[in-house]
Design a protein around this motif. Structure first.
Motif, PDB file in Angstrom:
ATOM      1  N   SER A   1     -27.795  10.464  39.045  1.00 57.45           N
ATOM      2  CA  SER A   1     -28.762   9.550  38.731  1.00 57.45           C
ATOM      3  C   SER A   1     -28.027   8.079  39.322  1.00 57.45           C
ATOM      4  O   SER A   1     -26.960   7.819  39.578  1.00 57.45           O
ATOM      5  CB  SER A   1     -28.674   9.095  37.151  1.00 57.45           C
ATOM      6  OG  SER A   1     -27.249   9.067  36.738  1.00 57.45           O
TER       7      SER A   1
ATOM      8  N   ILE B   1     -37.593   9.316  35.869  1.00 58.50           N
ATOM      9  CA  ILE B   1     -37.180   7.960  35.638  1.00 58.50           C
ATOM     10  C   ILE B   1     -37.149   7.566  34.375  1.00 58.50           C
ATOM     11  O   ILE B   1     -37.472   7.957  33.575  1.00 58.50           O
ATOM     12  CB  ILE B   1     -38.419   6.947  36.659  1.00 58.50           C
ATOM     13  CG1 ILE B   1     -39.843   7.301  35.715  1.00 58.50           C
ATOM     14  CG2 ILE B   1     -38.423   7.389  38.062  1.00 58.50           C
ATOM     15  CD1 ILE B   1     -40.696   6.209  36.396  1.00 58.50           C
TER      16      ILE B   1
ATOM     17  N   GLU C   1     -34.088   1.952  43.847  1.00 57.51           N
ATOM     18  CA  GLU C   1     -34.110   3.232  43.590  1.00 57.51           C
ATOM     19  C   GLU C   1     -35.463   3.870  44.214  1.00 57.51           C
ATOM     20  O   GLU C   1     -36.406   3.255  44.416  1.00 57.51           O
ATOM     21  CB  GLU C   1     -34.148   3.254  42.127  1.00 57.51           C
ATOM     22  CG  GLU C   1     -33.180   2.494  41.240  1.00 57.51           C
ATOM     23  CD  GLU C   1     -33.361   1.002  41.368  1.00 57.51           C
ATOM     24  OE1 GLU C   1     -32.386   0.158  41.965  1.00 57.51           O
ATOM     25  OE2 GLU C   1     -34.378   0.478  40.761  1.00 57.51           O
TER      26      GLU C   1
ATOM     27  N   ILE D   1     -35.068  12.269  45.854  1.00 55.24           N
ATOM     28  CA  ILE D   1     -34.420  10.966  45.018  1.00 55.24           C
ATOM     29  C   ILE D   1     -33.375  10.158  45.945  1.00 55.24           C
ATOM     30  O   ILE D   1     -33.076  10.687  47.083  1.00 55.24           O
ATOM     31  CB  ILE D   1     -33.666  11.626  43.957  1.00 55.24           C
ATOM     32  CG1 ILE D   1     -33.416  10.594  43.028  1.00 55.24           C
ATOM     33  CG2 ILE D   1     -32.596  12.353  44.419  1.00 55.24           C
ATOM     34  CD1 ILE D   1     -32.718  11.160  41.561  1.00 55.24           C
TER      35      ILE D   1
ATOM     36  N   VAL E   1     -37.392  15.438  39.465  1.00 59.21           N
ATOM     37  CA  VAL E   1     -37.027  13.977  39.645  1.00 59.21           C
ATOM     38  C   VAL E   1     -37.760  13.312  38.344  1.00 59.21           C
ATOM     39  O   VAL E   1     -38.683  13.543  37.977  1.00 59.21           O
ATOM     40  CB  VAL E   1     -37.650  13.297  40.848  1.00 59.21           C
ATOM     41  CG1 VAL E   1     -37.451  11.790  40.906  1.00 59.21           C
ATOM     42  CG2 VAL E   1     -37.024  13.910  42.076  1.00 59.21           C
TER      43      VAL E   1
ATOM     44  N   VAL F   1     -33.172   6.211  37.919  1.00 62.86           N
ATOM     45  CA  VAL F   1     -33.810   7.298  38.432  1.00 62.86           C
ATOM     46  C   VAL F   1     -33.082   8.560  38.288  1.00 62.86           C
ATOM     47  O   VAL F   1     -31.603   8.316  38.325  1.00 62.86           O
ATOM     48  CB  VAL F   1     -34.345   7.378  39.971  1.00 62.86           C
ATOM     49  CG1 VAL F   1     -35.176   6.267  40.119  1.00 62.86           C
ATOM     50  CG2 VAL F   1     -33.197   7.400  40.928  1.00 62.86           C
ATOM     51  N   TYR F   2     -33.307   9.796  37.951  1.00 55.87           N
ATOM     52  CA  TYR F   2     -32.333  10.954  38.003  1.00 55.87           C
ATOM     53  C   TYR F   2     -32.945  12.253  38.402  1.00 55.87           C
ATOM     54  O   TYR F   2     -34.274  12.229  38.499  1.00 55.87           O
ATOM     55  CB  TYR F   2     -31.764  11.142  36.321  1.00 55.87           C
ATOM     56  CG  TYR F   2     -33.090  11.442  35.524  1.00 55.87           C
ATOM     57  CD1 TYR F   2     -33.849  10.454  34.717  1.00 55.87           C
ATOM     58  CD2 TYR F   2     -33.473  12.599  35.252  1.00 55.87           C
ATOM     59  CE1 TYR F   2     -34.537  10.918  33.932  1.00 55.87           C
ATOM     60  CE2 TYR F   2     -34.500  13.141  34.360  1.00 55.87           C
ATOM     61  CZ  TYR F   2     -35.122  12.015  34.000  1.00 55.87           C
ATOM     62  OH  TYR F   2     -36.047  12.335  33.036  1.00 55.87           O
ATOM     63  N   LEU F   3     -31.988  13.094  38.923  1.00 56.84           N
ATOM     64  CA  LEU F   3     -32.224  14.525  39.330  1.00 56.84           C
ATOM     65  C   LEU F   3     -31.916  15.616  38.369  1.00 56.84           C
ATOM     66  O   LEU F   3     -30.674  15.466  38.148  1.00 56.84           O
ATOM     67  CB  LEU F   3     -31.908  14.647  40.773  1.00 56.84           C
ATOM     68  CG  LEU F   3     -32.595  15.895  41.421  1.00 56.84           C
ATOM     69  CD1 LEU F   3     -33.870  15.899  42.024  1.00 56.84           C
ATOM     70  CD2 LEU F   3     -31.486  16.393  42.628  1.00 56.84           C
TER      71      LEU F   3
ATOM     72  N   ALA G   1     -37.515   7.411  43.677  1.00 58.84           N
ATOM     73  CA  ALA G   1     -37.949   8.588  43.099  1.00 58.84           C
ATOM     74  C   ALA G   1     -39.372   9.038  43.787  1.00 58.84           C
ATOM     75  O   ALA G   1     -40.459   8.321  43.596  1.00 58.84           O
ATOM     76  CB  ALA G   1     -38.301   8.399  41.614  1.00 58.84           C
TER      77      ALA G   1
END
Lengths: 77, 332
Positions: free
Chosen positions: B283, B172, B310, B124, B170, B321-323, B312
């Motif tokens: 994120s 999105i 971003e 990420i 990961v 995007v986030y983890l 991912a």
């Protein structure tokens, strides 16, 4: 569940788009989209075999994730 | 696992206490940080708990949780970036920051799906940028706390190892989906092009966009087996022959222009992951969403830098995007 070997025909069916499962796991979606794009320009068997291994390896390396377990169940029952 | 905005003095203290940090902030403030286990990138725009803000005097901080078993900070150039996936720990994740417009940015964007180990482990990250008033006068940079190294031509990566009972994933959030218009394909993988195939017919892409009056604030959207992946336009409404993008378009993919989104903030809120905030480690969202969706002062749920791209697994545009870190159930 265990991840079936690369010789299982479902992997190549997914890679070639004959089988279109609705994956939950983002990496699976992205790798299948990428393989589909690559096969659009080169459909040789050698490449297909490489892509099948790449696809399976994502499932092997992430097999602990509940989403991956659900996806495996979805495609292999 | 909060993400939060801190003053320079607070962040200095956290670094000297040995905390492991992912940082985002204006170049002038990041330059004042001491060496330590941190990486950072330049950007002065953020989504915070109070809404979108532009701030040059604070740093956005994501602290890695104490259960992390090890970190390895590395820098990569446009060649060595091909090892980024294979360098990721067997059980862990990696966070990458790349300066906008660098050769490493272009190389990663075009070639990442061909790198060894692509998408096998979570990657990420984001593309660092500058204040929009400084475009053309200042360059995006990344920082490596190990040696307080500054760079505008390479990527910085923190490879993070997790204990066996934790896992990283990961995700999105994309508020855009394919519209009902023409199928658009391209003959080559590229960041700019004058030609596209519209429903299979070759046309000048700039003229096509102008004639159709397509809103270039809305991205092109490709369907990756159900994941909607955006490519954003660089130009505004002007008539151009050569069309430029913030991420590459790829041959072999079928794109469509995105459907308009009526209330972007509400759409983000609807699509946000339903996890507790504790589970989301990091994120970031796109600067184009910040601008076009008018997110300044608006809360959308997750916080983080508003970035020039971003990541991912691969480079994305106009996407959050986030983890997520979760506990693994013990095997029975």
């Amino acid at each position: 569940m265990d991840v079936p070997p690369a010789t299982h025909p479902v992997w190549s069916d997914i890679a070639t788009g004959r089988l279109k499962p609705e994956f939950d796991f983002l990496a699976a979606k992205i790798i299948v989209g990428t393989i589909s794009r690559k096969l659009a320009s080169d459909q040789s068997m050698a490449h297909l075999w490489t892509y099948v291994h790449e696809l399976r390896e994502i499932f092997v390396q992430n097999a602990d994730l509940p989403k991956v377990q659900r996806d495996l169940k979805k495609i292999f029952g | 696992m909060g993400q939060i905005m801190y003053s320079l003095e607070d962040v200095k203290q956290q670094i000297t206490q040995g905390r492991r940090l992912l940082l985002a902030g204006d170049e002038a403030i990041l330059r004042q940080l001491p060496p330590g286990e941190w990486i950072g990138g330049t950007i002065p725009y953020f989504m915070t708990a109070e809404g979108g803000v532009c701030a040059r005097d604070r740093i956005h901080v994501t602290e890695l949780p104490p259960f992390v078993t090890g970190v390895d900070i590395r820098t990569y150039d446009e060649e060595s970036i091909s090892r980024v996936y294979s360098d990721t720990p067997e059980h862990g994740f990696s966070v990458i920051i790349i300066p906008a417009l660098s050769q490493t940015h272009y190389s990663f964007a075009l070639n990442a799906p061909n790198y060894q180990g692509f998408a096998i482990h979570p990657l990420i990250g984001w593309i660092s940028g500058v204040h929009l008033n400084d475009l053309g006068r200042s360059t995006a940079k990344v920082f490596s706390g190990s040696g307080a190294h500054t760079c505008e031509e390479g990527a910085v990566v923190m490879h993070v190892a997790l204990p066996r009972n934790k896992t990283a994933e990961v995700g999105i959030v994309n508020i855009f989906e394919q519209g009902d218009g023409d199928n658009i394909t391209f003959g080559a993988d590229c960041f700019s092009t004058s030609e596209a195939y519209i429903n299979g017919q070759k046309k000048n892409f700039g003229e096509y966009l102008y004639e159709k009056r397509l809103d270039k604030r809305l991205p092109l959207v490709a369907d990756y087996c159900g994941a909607m992946i955006n490519t954003s336009f660089q130009e505004g409404e002007e008539r151009v022959q050569e069309v430029s993008f913030y991420a590459p378009v790829f041959s072999g993919l079928r794109y469509r222009h995105a459907k308009p989104v009526v209330d972007a903030a509400e759409r983000f809120a609807t699509l946000m992951p339903k996890d507790s905030q504790e589970q989301i480690l990091f994120s970031c969202n796109c600067i184009l969403n910040y601008l076009y969706c008018e997110l300044e002062g608006k809360q959308i749920g997750l916080t983080g830098p508003a970035t020039f791209g971003e990541i991912a697994y691969q480079l994305l545009n106009q996407t959050m995007v986030y983890l997520r870190i979760t506990d693994l159930s013990p095997k029975g």
